[in-house]
Design a protein around this motif. Structure first.
Motif, PDB file in Angstrom:
ATOM      1  N   ARG A  38       8.595  -1.505  60.860  1.00  0.00           N
ATOM      2  CA  ARG A  38      10.024  -2.489  60.911  1.00  0.00           C
ATOM      3  C   ARG A  38       9.206  -3.985  61.066  1.00  0.00           C
ATOM      4  O   ARG A  38       9.588  -4.596  60.620  1.00  0.00           O
ATOM      5  CB  ARG A  38      10.944  -2.252  62.485  1.00  0.00           C
ATOM      6  CG  ARG A  38      11.816  -2.762  62.099  1.00  0.00           C
ATOM      7  CD  ARG A  38      13.036  -2.549  63.786  1.00  0.00           C
ATOM      8  NE  ARG A  38      11.641  -3.015  64.330  1.00  0.00           N
ATOM      9  CZ  ARG A  38      11.699  -1.574  65.454  1.00  0.00           C
ATOM     10  NH1 ARG A  38      11.577  -1.097  65.379  1.00  0.00           N
ATOM     11  NH2 ARG A  38      10.815  -2.524  66.687  1.00  0.00           N
ATOM     12  N   ILE A  39       8.388  -3.691  61.713  1.00  0.00           N
ATOM     13  CA  ILE A  39       7.191  -4.782  61.592  1.00  0.00           C
ATOM     14  C   ILE A  39       6.180  -5.681  60.307  1.00  0.00           C
ATOM     15  O   ILE A  39       5.976  -7.212  60.712  1.00  0.00           O
ATOM     16  CB  ILE A  39       7.105  -5.484  62.744  1.00  0.00           C
ATOM     17  CG1 ILE A  39       5.172  -4.965  62.825  1.00  0.00           C
ATOM     18  CG2 ILE A  39       8.095  -5.378  64.087  1.00  0.00           C
ATOM     19  CD1 ILE A  39       5.015  -5.400  64.453  1.00  0.00           C
ATOM     20  N   GLY A  40       5.770  -4.485  59.850  1.00  0.00           N
ATOM     21  CA  GLY A  40       5.490  -4.786  58.292  1.00  0.00           C
ATOM     22  C   GLY A  40       3.901  -4.568  58.439  1.00  0.00           C
ATOM     23  O   GLY A  40       3.269  -5.328  58.145  1.00  0.00           O
ATOM     24  N   ASN A  41       3.746  -4.074  59.721  1.00  0.00           N
ATOM     25  CA  ASN A  41       1.876  -3.862  59.555  1.00  0.00           C
ATOM     26  C   ASN A  41       1.797  -2.166  59.814  1.00  0.00           C
ATOM     27  O   ASN A  41       2.001  -1.372  60.073  1.00  0.00           O
ATOM     28  CB  ASN A  41       1.736  -3.530  61.576  1.00  0.00           C
ATOM     29  CG  ASN A  41      -0.002  -3.552  61.475  1.00  0.00           C
ATOM     30  OD1 ASN A  41      -0.921  -3.166  60.680  1.00  0.00           O
ATOM     31  ND2 ASN A  41      -0.391  -3.788  62.493  1.00  0.00           N
ATOM     32  N   TYR A  42       2.098  -1.884  57.989  1.00  0.00           N
ATOM     33  CA  TYR A  42       1.721  -0.789  57.128  1.00  0.00           C
ATOM     34  C   TYR A  42       0.771   0.085  57.553  1.00  0.00           C
ATOM     35  O   TYR A  42       0.951   1.514  57.468  1.00  0.00           O
ATOM     36  CB  TYR A  42       2.184  -1.033  56.283  1.00  0.00           C
ATOM     37  CG  TYR A  42       3.645  -1.496  55.391  1.00  0.00           C
ATOM     38  CD1 TYR A  42       5.042  -1.091  56.037  1.00  0.00           C
ATOM     39  CD2 TYR A  42       3.923  -2.991  54.431  1.00  0.00           C
ATOM     40  CE1 TYR A  42       6.154  -2.435  55.773  1.00  0.00           C
ATOM     41  CE2 TYR A  42       5.045  -3.377  54.277  1.00  0.00           C
ATOM     42  CZ  TYR A  42       6.095  -3.051  55.393  1.00  0.00           C
ATOM     43  OH  TYR A  42       7.328  -3.834  54.372  1.00  0.00           O
ATOM     44  N   SER A  43      -0.359  -0.501  57.750  1.00  0.00           N
ATOM     45  CA  SER A  43      -1.938   0.178  58.099  1.00  0.00           C
ATOM     46  C   SER A  43      -1.772   0.584  59.551  1.00  0.00           C
ATOM     47  O   SER A  43      -2.147   2.452  59.508  1.00  0.00           O
ATOM     48  CB  SER A  43      -2.652  -0.863  57.792  1.00  0.00           C
ATOM     49  OG  SER A  43      -2.681  -1.541  56.421  1.00  0.00           O
ATOM     50  N   ALA A  44      -0.915   0.241  60.154  1.00  0.00           N
ATOM     51  CA  ALA A  44      -0.861   0.552  61.529  1.00  0.00           C
ATOM     52  C   ALA A  44       0.238   1.965  61.572  1.00  0.00           C
ATOM     53  O   ALA A  44       0.040   2.731  62.085  1.00  0.00           O
ATOM     54  CB  ALA A  44      -0.945  -0.881  62.362  1.00  0.00           C
ATOM     55  N   ALA A  45       1.114   1.314  60.998  1.00  0.00           N
ATOM     56  CA  ALA A  45       2.329   2.291  60.737  1.00  0.00           C
ATOM     57  C   ALA A  45       1.400   3.851  59.564  1.00  0.00           C
ATOM     58  O   ALA A  45       2.007   5.228  60.525  1.00  0.00           O
ATOM     59  CB  ALA A  45       3.491   2.001  60.107  1.00  0.00           C
TER      60      ALA A  45
END
Length: 635
Positions: A38-45
């Protein structure tokens, strides 16, 4: 005792390694993945989703989220793999159709994307957006834009839809519409690295390299390992001359996606710039076939091969690229030179003769054509082109002529009225036929049809320039520069303002461009020449020496400017060396003879200076600057 201590340490280490890690709570890991997404940290997602699946392999929610994350990260292969695993654990095929379509799009399988989208539910926005992007990539941008606009009229808060519309509009060349759509997408999803990266690319096209860097950095603050942004960021840093930062960004891209072909290509560019051609070729080989369709990679590979004497391999890489980019003068010249070295003189002439027939043909191209005629035994034609090479370029830059008649170009335009490229063909055909009024009228129609397309404004400016309406042309070029401030637009605008009697506007344009593109050799050459004309010797020497170190010693005009600058700076010995080198390249150029005369006079050789001053005046009897120099030397 020592053995006992070693055994104790080994046992402790083994216990630490074999001890089971802390148990992952799949619910908590999935919640963390959703938050990061949701916050845009796709690598962490991605990492949290993988942790969830390690603890709960049958989690449909985690598998679907993982597929979406891979799409956001631009990894179509991984996204399709996640979608296949989701199907295996019971996710309905219709729910996966949009994801599969997007994955196929990322793999450049455009028909596969369209086919997958057809199996989706009508309300599947992912499928519709993927289909529109695929249609645009197949060449029908108008239909793609209409599809997205219809979708957004019903779903105005779909941030991804606005971003896709921006991409499609940019592909179609409508920069203004692309900017509006991208800004809307970024406002709806302010932390989305995908939207921020598109904004950065648009800012780079519209305003320049330096202005785009903060936008890329904003995307990377959201996700430090967002691969699409890292690749574009690294390329922009390199073009701006920040090579150490470019290398660091490319290494981060490789950490984010091991074996990234784009990152390896960028590192190959760096290696070639540093003169490490073997390393450049190794990196291109490691990048593999995935960059084969990238024009820059084909160009770089050919340069590396030609430098290593492998002309046939270079020709193979450049031939198809030159067919696709027939107006790329540098590429065509490289290909022609390689063909000549390989013994294919007719192939070299076929490629180079259209360039050599232009009034603004450079000495290198003219010499290559002369050598090709000489190899064929036509010494008369060879002598004619060698004479032109010795005199240097004699005319202003001109647009390419059209091989088609006006009637054929109009027929093509009628067959596909939605494609503005056909109207550009009509304009070129009309200009070639001498119908300048018709060309201007067609260009104005093109501007009305696409006011946000810089190509339309450039076409209008070019036709106005051909009729010597320089003030109006400058206004058209200025509108184009407000949409896309690239080197060709800058050159047109500087030239038009100069011809219109507005030197301050021309200087302001050049200054603005250099602030954004500090490594532009074209802009730096113009700046150095202006500094010579203004008598700013030290500044001119600093600017022009930087250009010479990059481009080498084969440009007679550049060397002549350096000779004049050193002469003005009271360094006659150095001025003489540069003047002699320029004269060896273009002994029949009035500007070169003039610069050599000034250099010899500064070095105390007045007899030689007088002879060259007289020659320069005879070659250009109406040039006031050459006449003034001759008067000072001959008095």
């Amino acid at each position: 005792m020592a053995v006992a201590v070693l055994l104790t340490v080994a046992l402790a280490a083994a216990t630490f390694v074999l001890r089971a890690g802390p148990r992952v709570d799949p619910a908590r890991a999935l919640a963390d993945a959703r938050t990061a997404y949701r916050i845009g940290n796709y690598s962490a997602a991605r990492n949290h989703a993988l942790a969830t699946l390690a603890a709960a392999p049958s989690s449909r929610a985690a598998m679907l989220l993982l597929a979406r994350v891979y799409l956001k990260l631009g990894d179509g292969v991984a996204a399709e793999g996640a979608a296949s695993r989701a199907r295996d654990i019971g996710v309905p095929v219709t729910a996966l159709a949009g994801l599969r379509a997007r994955a196929r799009l990322l793999q450049s399988d455009y028909q596969g994307a369209i086919d997958a989208a057809a199996r989706a539910a009508p309300a599947d926005g992912e499928a519709l957006r993927a289909r529109a992007r695929a249609v645009a990539m197949q060449g029908d941008a108008a239909t793609a834009r209409a599809m997205l606009e219809d979708w957004l009229s019903a779903h105005p808060r779909d941030a991804a839809g606005w971003t896709d519309l921006g991409r499609v509009s940019l592909t179609a060349g409508d920069v203004a519409d692309a900017a509006r759509a991208a800004a809307r997408g970024a406002s709806l999803a302010p932390g989305d690295p995908e939207a921020l990266t598109l904004q950065a690319e648009l800012v780079r096209a519209r305003y320049g390299l330096v202005a785009a860097l903060p936008w890329f950095e904003a995307a990377l603050r959201r996700d430090a390992y967002y691969h699409p942004a890292l690749i574009e960021y690294a390329a922009t840093l390199g073009d701006a001359g920040r090579y150490a930062d470019m290398l660091a960004a490319s290494r981060r891209a490789l950490a984010a996606r091991p074996g990234s072909p784009q990152a390896l290509y960028l590192q190959a560019v760096l290696a070639a710039r540093a003169g490490r051609l073997d390393l450049a070729r190794e990196l291109l080989t490691r990048a593999g076939p995935q960059i084969a369709d990238l024009p820059g990679a084909a160009l770089l590979g050919g340069v590396v091969d030609a430098a290593r004497g492998r002309d046939e391999r270079a020709i193979d890489g450049w031939d198809a690229l030159a067919d696709a980019q027939p107006m790329n003068v540098d590429l065509v010249t490289l290909l022609g030179a390689a063909l000549l070295r390989s013994g294919d003189t007719q192939g070299a002439l076929d490629r180079l003769r259209p360039l050599a027939l232009r009034d603004d043909a450079d000495a290198y191209t003219l010499t290559l054509v002369a050598r090709a005629f000489e190899a064929q035994g036509d010494r008369i034609a060879a002598a004619r082109f060698l004479d032109r090479a010795a005199a240097g370029a004699q005319g202003a830059a001109a647009t390419f002529a059209s091989d088609d008649g006006v009637g054929a170009a109009l027929a093509d335009a009628r067959d596909d009225p939605g494609d503005p490229n056909y109207l550009l063909g009509v304009i070129r055909a009309q200009a070639t036929a001498g119908d300048r009024a018709g060309a201007i009228a067609t260009a104005r129609r093109l501007v009305l049809a696409g006011p946000g397309a810089p190509a339309a404004q450039l076409a209008l400016g070019d036709t106005l320039t051909a009729t010597e309406r320089y003030g109006e042309a400058a206004q058209a070029f200025e509108r184009a520069a407000n949409l896309a401030f690239d080197a060709p637009t800058m050159l047109r605008l500087v030239d038009a303002w100069g011809r219109a009697g507005r030197p301050q506007a021309a200087a302001a344009t050049l200054s603005l461009y250099l602030r954004q593109n500090p490594q532009s050799m074209t802009a730096l050459r113009i700046l150095g020449h202006w500094q010579v004309l203004a008598g700013a010797a030290d500044a001119a020497i600093e600017t022009l020496e930087g250009v010479r170190r990059t481009l080498g010693n084969r440009d007679a005009v550049l060397l002549a400017d350096l000779a004049t600058a050193y002469a003005a700076g009271d360094d006659g010995a150095v001025a003489r060396r540069y003047g002699r080198a320029a004269y060896a390249l273009a002994p029949m150029s009035a500007a070169v003879c003039d610069a050599y005369a000034v250099a010899l006079a500064a070095d105390g050789d007045l007899d030689g200076a007088r002879q060259l001053a007289v020659k320069a005046v005879r070659l250009a009897p109406g040039d006031p600057r050459i006449a003034a120099h001759a008067a000072a030397i001959l008095r």
